[in-house]
Design an enzyme around this catalytic site. Structure first.
Site, PDB file in Angstrom:
ATOM      1  N   LEU A  15       0.824  -1.213   0.000  1.00 42.50           N
ATOM      2  CA  LEU A  15       0.000   0.000   0.000  1.00 42.50           C
ATOM      3  C   LEU A  15       0.860   1.267   0.000  1.00 42.50           C
ATOM      4  CD1 LEU A  15      -2.909  -0.794   2.479  1.00 42.50           C
ATOM      5  CD2 LEU A  15      -3.011  -0.584  -0.004  1.00 42.50           C
ATOM      6  N   LYS A  17       3.309   1.899   2.395  1.00 44.80           N
ATOM      7  CA  LYS A  17       3.560   2.307   3.775  1.00 44.80           C
ATOM      8  C   LYS A  17       4.928   2.968   3.906  1.00 44.80           C
ATOM      9  CE  LYS A  17       3.164  -1.443   5.861  1.00 44.80           C
ATOM     10  NZ  LYS A  17       3.818  -2.469   6.531  1.00 44.80           N
ATOM     11  N   GLU A 148       3.605 -13.741  12.398  1.00 50.27           N
ATOM     12  CA  GLU A 148       4.988 -13.378  12.755  1.00 50.27           C
ATOM     13  C   GLU A 148       5.117 -11.922  13.197  1.00 50.27           C
ATOM     14  OE1 GLU A 148       6.938 -14.642   9.235  1.00 50.27           O
ATOM     15  OE2 GLU A 148       6.284 -12.907   8.070  1.00 50.27           O
ATOM     16  N   CYS A 380      28.431  -2.499 -11.080  1.00 52.10           N
ATOM     17  CA  CYS A 380      28.844  -3.698 -10.359  1.00 52.10           C
ATOM     18  C   CYS A 380      29.002  -4.873 -11.331  1.00 52.10           C
ATOM     19  CB  CYS A 380      27.862  -3.978  -9.215  1.00 52.10           C
ATOM     20  SG  CYS A 380      28.620  -4.952  -7.913  1.00 52.10           S
ATOM     21  N   HIS A 514      27.692   0.807  -6.202  1.00 54.24           N
ATOM     22  CA  HIS A 514      26.295   1.086  -6.572  1.00 54.24           C
ATOM     23  C   HIS A 514      25.974   2.572  -6.380  1.00 54.24           C
ATOM     24  CE1 HIS A 514      24.877  -3.014  -7.223  1.00 54.24           C
ATOM     25  NE2 HIS A 514      25.760  -3.360  -6.294  1.00 54.24           N
ATOM     26  N   GLU A 516      23.652   4.256  -7.519  1.00 53.58           N
ATOM     27  CA  GLU A 516      22.205   4.525  -7.422  1.00 53.58           C
ATOM     28  C   GLU A 516      21.750   4.671  -5.966  1.00 53.58           C
ATOM     29  OE1 GLU A 516      23.587   1.693  -8.270  1.00 53.58           O
ATOM     30  OE2 GLU A 516      22.387  -0.083  -7.794  1.00 53.58           O
TER      31      GLU A 516
HETATM   32  N1  GLN Z   1      27.823 -11.053  -8.548  1.00 51.03           N
HETATM   33  C1  GLN Z   1      28.834 -10.046  -8.546  1.00 51.03           C
HETATM   34  C2  GLN Z   1      29.713 -10.128  -7.312  1.00 51.03           C
HETATM   35  O1  GLN Z   1      29.318 -10.675  -6.317  1.00 51.03           O
HETATM   36  C3  GLN Z   1      28.246  -8.660  -8.712  1.00 51.03           C
HETATM   37  C4  GLN Z   1      27.380  -8.259  -7.570  1.00 51.03           C
HETATM   38  C5  GLN Z   1      26.526  -7.059  -7.873  1.00 51.03           C
HETATM   39  O2  GLN Z   1      26.287  -6.714  -9.022  1.00 51.03           O
HETATM   40  N2  GLN Z   1      26.035  -6.408  -6.851  1.00 51.03           N
HETATM   41  O3  GLN Z   1      30.799  -9.613  -7.307  1.00 51.03           O
END
Ligand code: GLN
Length: 542
Positions: A15, A17, A148, A380, A514, A516
């Site tokens: 929803l 939250k 749970e 990654c 990452h 993002e």
């Molecule tokens: N599988 C890859 C690793 O473990 C990349 C991981 C990912 O893209 N977050 O290094």
């Protein structure tokens, strides 16, 4: 001592939250208050790190290396407050700590029970290390009535009683379904949900009713009467055109006013919502659009890419354009046929991923982008696949691969068994535990002078969040650089390749981290802003 706002959900899940909590946090911030948001998840996993993205959506990673629920991403994006390990707990985490204590003999002969031991531990988590804030917003995962979830509901009930009504407010998020054939909105599911909540001792102060069409005054009155709340505490939660409209729409419905009223705060400063108005306008009136092809393997459940989707939208906001996403399953590129689905995109993004399935498709997508000079952003796994592609096709390392996929001739990407974090040495082995053992959280990187990324970031030292087990092997650096793939960002000790780029290409960047996770609507991540700008440029040229 902060005041506490507990947010529970009823009727159905999904929803919004998490979004509602994040938006309320932003509204309180807009009035000058300091906030912290927390999530209590009743499932048995210690954290979502070992769960499939299909089960749980994205696993969000914090600076201090927590593998956490994706709602923490909403919290950070809406409030800019960095979350940490203590902001997401699960039944698994609570029980593992209790059992550890029990084995140590810490309970001094007592029978260890759900009440009081589990509930006390939950209360400790909620109250501890909240920092110097005015409000802690605490969201309970799942819906009322889940078996749970019971210890969590009991814990917050007790907290409500201990903290007193002036310090604890309960918001319940429910659904008001519209039955098309009857042409009627139904209040009964909300009434039942509140009944369920009251049966475990919690009287909600505010009801946030999610709906597709506006709620009639009559229905609001009915809900207020049967659920025992003020009429003004029945807040209409209409679907909004954009995520970033939600603080504005909830404010217009009086949510933050009502919360402050419940705490007895009548003299709160008026909120400054100008940044939200601005962002809402930028999104509603874009000046052009661009299409990005995202080549992943969890494309059946877009929650698996939640932060990525948002960061791309932020890149659009930075450029004043709408970003359209074309989701492509990497497995469709596994055979050697032409890569038609990528022909009409303005940029290619290969996001993070795990395991061998779909790897060759991602490698083919990187090859397409490199050869056809389409902007390429590898994140990654997407960086690792681009490096394997470059090793095979630019540097002549024919059997380049990743040890993630088993034995391979040349592990250009390999298991990292040792690295340093600050002054500490971290070690891993191939047969170690899967949970919580990746390179996790924020690590620094140094950007090479004269590189494109140095220019994009406008600085030489950065810090980004990681979540991976394998690394590009720096031993291949010379061969790859000679062939044209530059290592433009490395860990400060020069051992871990963090960024690669191709100079002779309009925009080809792979990052081991990452980015993002750190993009915000008000502070789009520089790599996403630059990638979207490059895609726009590419669109103009073709
Ligand atoms: N599988 C890859 C690793 O473990 C990349 C991981 C990912 O893209 N977050 O290094």
């Amino acid at each position: 001592m902060p005041r506490y706002i507990f947010i529970t959900g009823g009727v159905v899940s999904s929803l919004g939250k998490g979004l509602a909590s994040a938006a309320l946090g932003a509204l309180l911030q807009a009035r000058g208050y300091r906030v912290r948001l927390r999530k209590l998840d009743p499932y048995l996993n210690v954290d979502p790190g070992t769960m499939s993205p299909y089960q749980h959506g994205e696993c969000y990673v914090t600076d201090d290396g927590a593998e956490a629920d994706l709602d923490l991403g909403h919290y950070e994006r809406f409030t800019g407050v960095p979350a940490n390990q203590g902001d997401n707990i699960t039944t698994g985490r609570v029980y593992s700590r209790i059992i550890e204590r029990e084995r140590r003999g810490d309970y001094l002969g007592a029978t260890v029970q759900v009440i009081p031991h589990v509930t006390d531990m939950i209360k400790d988590f909620v109250l501890s290390d909240a920092g110097d804030v005015d409000f802690v917003l605490c969201e309970i995962g799942g819906t009322v009535g889940d078996i749970e979830g019971l210890p969590f509901f009991e814990a917050i009930r007790q907290l409500g009683q201990e903290l007193g009504p002036e310090n604890a407010v309960f918001i319940h998020v429910t659904l008001m379904p519209f039955i098309k054939v009857a042409g009627e909105m139904k209040t009964k599911p909300t009434q039942h949900s509140v009944k369920e909540l009251r049966s475990i001792g919690i009287q909600p102060d505010i009801l946030l009713c999610r709906c597709e069409i506006p709620i009639r005054m009559d229905d609001k009155r009915k809900i207020a009467q049967f659920c025992n709340v003020r009429e003004s505490a029945v807040i209409e939660g209409l679907d909004a055109p954009s995520l970033y409209d939600v603080p504005l729409t909830y404010h217009a419905q009086g949510l933050d006013n009502e919360v402050l009223h419940c705490f007895g705060i009548e003299d709160a400063p008026a909120p400054d919502l100008s940044r939200w108005q601005q962002i809402s306008k930028t999104i509603a009136e874009p000046d052009g659009e661009v299409t990005i092809g995202v080549v992943g393997k969890y494309v059946g459940l877009l929650d698996a890419y939640k932060s990525l989707i948002e960061a791309l939208a932020h890149g659009g906001i930075a450029n004043g354009v709408k970003v359209k996403l074309k989701w492509l399953d990497s497995e469709q590129f596994e055979n050697d046929g032409p890569i038609n689905p990528l022909e009409d995109v303005h940029g290619v993004l290969v996001p993070g991923g795990f395991g061998e399935r779909g790897a060759e498709g991602k490698i083919a997508a990187a090859k397409f982008a490199r050869e056809r000079k389409v902007p390429y952003f590898g994140i990654c796994y997407g960086m690792q696949m681009a490096v394997i592609e470059a090793a095979r096709n630019m540097a002549g390392v024919a059997d380049a691969g990743s040890s993630e996929f088993g034995e391979c001739g040349e592990a250009v990407v390999g298991l990292l068994t040792e690295w340093t974090r600050g002054n500490a040495l971290e070690t891993r082995s191939a047969d170690g535990d899967m949970g919580g053992t990746m390179r996790l959280g924020a690590y620094p990187a140094t950007l090479v002078e004269g590189s494109r990324v140095r220019d994009i970031y406008g600085t030489s030292e950065i810090e980004e969040r990681h979540r991976h087990r394998y690394e590009v092997n720096v031993a291949y650096r010379d061969r790859l650089e000679e062939a044209g793939l530059k290592f433009s960002g490395l860990s400060p000790d020069g051992v871990l390749p963090e960024i690669v780029e191709i100079e002779d290409h309009p925009w080809f960047i792979g990052v081991q981290f990452h980015p993002e996770l750190k993009s915000r609507p008000f502070k789009p991540h520089p790599l996403f802003a630059s990638f979207i700008a490059a895609a726009l440029e590419h669109g103009r040229m073709v």
